[in-house]
Scaffold this active site. Structure first.
Site, mmCIF file in Angstrom:
data_model
loop_
_atom_site.group_PDB
_atom_site.id
_atom_site.type_symbol
_atom_site.label_atom_id
_atom_site.label_comp_id
_atom_site.label_asym_id
_atom_site.label_seq_id
_atom_site.Cartn_x
_atom_site.Cartn_y
_atom_site.Cartn_z
ATOM 1 N N CYS A 1 7.978 -18.834 -4.408
ATOM 2 C CA CYS A 1 6.590 -18.476 -4.098
ATOM 3 C C CYS A 1 5.699 -19.704 -3.985
ATOM 4 O O CYS A 1 4.543 -19.597 -3.558
ATOM 5 C CB CYS A 1 6.045 -17.527 -5.160
ATOM 6 S SG CYS A 1 7.139 -16.141 -5.500
ATOM 7 N N HIS B 1 0.955 -11.024 -1.185
ATOM 8 C CA HIS B 1 1.752 -12.213 -1.537
ATOM 9 C C HIS B 1 3.008 -12.304 -0.657
ATOM 10 O O HIS B 1 4.115 -12.063 -1.121
ATOM 11 C CB HIS B 1 2.109 -12.121 -3.023
ATOM 12 C CG HIS B 1 2.931 -13.249 -3.561
ATOM 13 N ND1 HIS B 1 2.939 -14.516 -2.995
ATOM 14 C CD2 HIS B 1 3.780 -13.303 -4.626
ATOM 15 C CE1 HIS B 1 3.772 -15.290 -3.690
ATOM 16 N NE2 HIS B 1 4.291 -14.579 -4.672
HETATM 17 N N1 COA Z 1 -1.051 -2.854 -5.995
HETATM 18 C C1 COA Z 1 -1.753 -1.785 -5.581
HETATM 19 N N2 COA Z 1 -1.219 -0.788 -4.831
HETATM 20 C C2 COA Z 1 0.078 -0.899 -4.503
HETATM 21 C C3 COA Z 1 0.866 -1.996 -4.887
HETATM 22 C C4 COA Z 1 0.263 -2.998 -5.676
HETATM 23 N N3 COA Z 1 0.966 -4.048 -6.095
HETATM 24 N N4 COA Z 1 2.114 -1.827 -4.414
HETATM 25 C C5 COA Z 1 2.121 -0.672 -3.720
HETATM 26 N N5 COA Z 1 0.883 -0.099 -3.763
HETATM 27 C C6 COA Z 1 0.468 1.172 -3.202
HETATM 28 C C7 COA Z 1 0.958 1.375 -1.785
HETATM 29 O O1 COA Z 1 -0.009 0.949 -0.858
HETATM 30 C C8 COA Z 1 1.144 2.871 -1.739
HETATM 31 O O2 COA Z 1 -0.135 3.485 -1.601
HETATM 32 P P1 COA Z 1 -0.306 4.852 -0.766
HETATM 33 O O3 COA Z 1 0.539 5.871 -1.458
HETATM 34 O O4 COA Z 1 -1.783 5.117 -0.836
HETATM 35 O O5 COA Z 1 0.214 4.523 0.610
HETATM 36 C C9 COA Z 1 1.644 3.213 -3.133
HETATM 37 O O6 COA Z 1 1.132 2.161 -3.976
HETATM 38 C C10 COA Z 1 3.148 3.266 -3.239
HETATM 39 O O7 COA Z 1 3.690 2.141 -2.542
HETATM 40 P P2 COA Z 1 5.217 1.736 -2.621
HETATM 41 O O8 COA Z 1 5.450 0.679 -1.591
HETATM 42 O O9 COA Z 1 6.075 2.961 -2.605
HETATM 43 O O10 COA Z 1 5.279 1.077 -4.062
HETATM 44 P P3 COA Z 1 6.577 0.648 -4.814
HETATM 45 O O11 COA Z 1 6.661 1.488 -6.056
HETATM 46 O O12 COA Z 1 7.741 0.588 -3.901
HETATM 47 O O13 COA Z 1 6.220 -0.865 -5.207
HETATM 48 C C11 COA Z 1 5.664 -2.487 -6.840
HETATM 49 C C12 COA Z 1 5.248 -1.155 -6.186
HETATM 50 C C13 COA Z 1 4.559 -2.887 -7.810
HETATM 51 C C14 COA Z 1 6.982 -2.309 -7.601
HETATM 52 C C15 COA Z 1 5.853 -3.570 -5.731
HETATM 53 O O14 COA Z 1 4.617 -3.739 -5.079
HETATM 54 C C16 COA Z 1 6.354 -4.884 -6.283
HETATM 55 O O15 COA Z 1 7.538 -5.058 -6.467
HETATM 56 N N6 COA Z 1 5.441 -5.855 -6.522
HETATM 57 C C17 COA Z 1 5.814 -7.143 -7.085
HETATM 58 C C18 COA Z 1 6.330 -8.089 -6.010
HETATM 59 C C19 COA Z 1 6.850 -9.355 -6.630
HETATM 60 O O16 COA Z 1 7.490 -9.357 -7.656
HETATM 61 N N7 COA Z 1 6.572 -10.520 -5.995
HETATM 62 C C20 COA Z 1 6.972 -11.797 -6.522
HETATM 63 C C21 COA Z 1 6.058 -12.183 -7.628
HETATM 64 S S1 COA Z 1 6.622 -13.575 -8.562
#
Ligand code: COA
Length: 385
Positions: free
Chosen positions: A85, A333
């Site tokens: 990242c 990100h």
């Molecule tokens: N913040 C706010 N809303 C979020 C979100 C987040 N981080 N991630 C997804 N959403 C929303 C989506 O827009 C969707 O909204 P909708 O139903 O109104 O369309 C809903 O939440 C579900 O989205 P989905 O893609 O199914 O979520 P998910 O459960 O597959 O993923 C996380 C959610 C948090 C697990 C995922 O965003 C993630 O893995 N984030 C971390 C990424 C990471 O680790 N990056 C490296 C960092 S070191």
């Protein structure tokens, strides 16, 4: 030593994008070239850096061609940089070093395409930037690692949960003003509390999303910067550092020694110290990370991040506004793009061109980019001339 300055910057909309990485990178580069006030011929660029993880395993193969074709200079040497990242921050640093070594005009582009990958492959591609044997293969995701850091931090600081909630609400409010942000919707404190847990104590609004996008900047020699614009943004210092990959092998926990070392190096050459910074882009991949970073880069003293955040000091109206673009939390990100996107934000903010999210009068800024859970970090400091 010759100084460096930013004279152009371009950004795609972050979010779920239909295009592939090549088209996203080229869009950001085209926008960066078009942003140069006095115009620039892309064929005069003499060096390029491309920051990307290659999420999902897509092969950019001969990455030079993406950048070279976008600027119209097919002979251009381009180097691809991958430090998880923090790839973007390391690419910015490489561009500054290239200018200090005599390059005239350098293009940096960061890009990632993440949303075309299913859950299982997504976990793999995020996990490969951390320790494999003790973390990824035992099921620990980055949300899980940051949840451990948060638990440790909260244990000593009773008001830390409130500070994490405020980081989420603040950064979503800022993202709502940024037309390039993935999420442009404010959330309330109760939205944050009611959201599903991802890895306790972190809920959905404590986590950055999975995002596509690209950003690009043009770096030149400070002494030549006014050839391109009357308002270049000068680089006052840059630092980078690494730590052990596995969190459990580090000397300290939960803070990041790599961030602290990178900041110390960057401030060594800057004509001002951390307390003079008027705007910061901090790597808030999870809300806890913004609190750790505030202390690690020295914007506040040790153990002062919770009080500073809960007093509103990091809001747009505060004395150290943090992540006015929404941060990783709301802007998104896209791994390789993030560090370059932070510099884009510094560029538009210090030039007074950030629109609805403008921090009035900001002249000194800092960008902090982290790879994995603190294994790599860069800090770059900027000032308006
Ligand atoms: N913040 C706010 N809303 C979020 C979100 C987040 N981080 N991630 C997804 N959403 C929303 C989506 O827009 C969707 O909204 P909708 O139903 O109104 O369309 C809903 O939440 C579900 O989205 P989905 O893609 O199914 O979520 P998910 O459960 O597959 O993923 C996380 C959610 C948090 C697990 C995922 O965003 C993630 O893995 N984030 C971390 C990424 C990471 O680790 N990056 C490296 C960092 S070191």
């Amino acid at each position: 030593m010759e100084g460096a300055a930013i004279v152009g910057a371009g950004h795609t909309r972050f979010g779920v994008r239909p295009e592939g990485p090549r088209a996203l990178a080229q869009e950001a580069i085209r926008r960066a070239l078009a942003s140069v006030d006095r115009g620039v011929d892309g064929r005069t660029i003499d060096e390029g850096f491309l920051a990307t993880l290659g999420f999902g395993g897509w092969q950019l193969g001969n990455a030079s061609t993406v950048v070279a074709e976008a600027v119209g200079a097919t002979g251009l040497p381009v180097t691809r940089i991958e430090n998880a990242c923090a790839s973007g921050g390391f690419a910015i640093r490489a561009a500054i070093r290239a200018v200090q070594s005599g390059a005239e005009l350098v293009v940096v582009v960061g890009v990632e395409k993440m949303t075309d990958v299913d859950q299982a492959r997504r976990r793999y591609w995020l996990g490969v930037s951390g320790d494999t044997e003790w973390e990824r293969l035992s099921g620990l995701t980055f949300a899980g690692v940051y949840a451990l850091l948060a638990s440790r931090y909260i244990a000593d600081r009773p008001d830390a949960r409130e500070a994490m909630r405020r980081v989420a609400v603040k950064n979503h409010a800022n993202g709502a003003l940024n037309p390039n942000a993935h999420f442009q919707k404010a959330v309330s404190a109760s939205d944050v509390d009611r959201a599903p847990r991802v890895a306790a104590p972190l809920g959905l609004f404590d986590c950055c999303p999975v995002t596509d996008g690209a950003a690009a900047v043009l770096v030149t020699r400070a002494s030549n910067a006014r050839r391109y614009t009357d308002t270049p943004i000068y680089v006052s210092g840059v630092g980078a550092a690494t730590d052990r990959l596995a969190v459990q092998e580090r000397d300290e926990f939960p803070h990041f020694a790599a961030s602290r070392r990178a900041a110390a190096e960057a401030f060594r050459s800057a004509p001002f110290g951390p307390r003079a910074v008027q705007l910061a882009e901090l790597h808030d991949c999870f809300t806890i990370a913004e609190l750790l970073a505030l202390e690690d880069v020295g914007l506040v003293g040790p153990n002062e991040a919770v009080a500073a955040t809960n007093a509103g000091r990091t809001e747009r109206s505060g004395d150290i506004p943090v992540n006015p673009d929404g941060g990783l939390k709301a802007k998104g990100h896209p791994i390789g793009a993030t560090g370059v996107s932070q510099v884009y934000e510094v560029f538009v903010q210090l030039r007074g061109a950030a629109g609805a999210r403008q921090i009035p009068g900001a002249e000194r800024a800092l960008a902090h980019n982290v790879g994995g859970a603190g294994a790599t970090a860069t800090v770059t400091i900027f000032e308006r001339g």
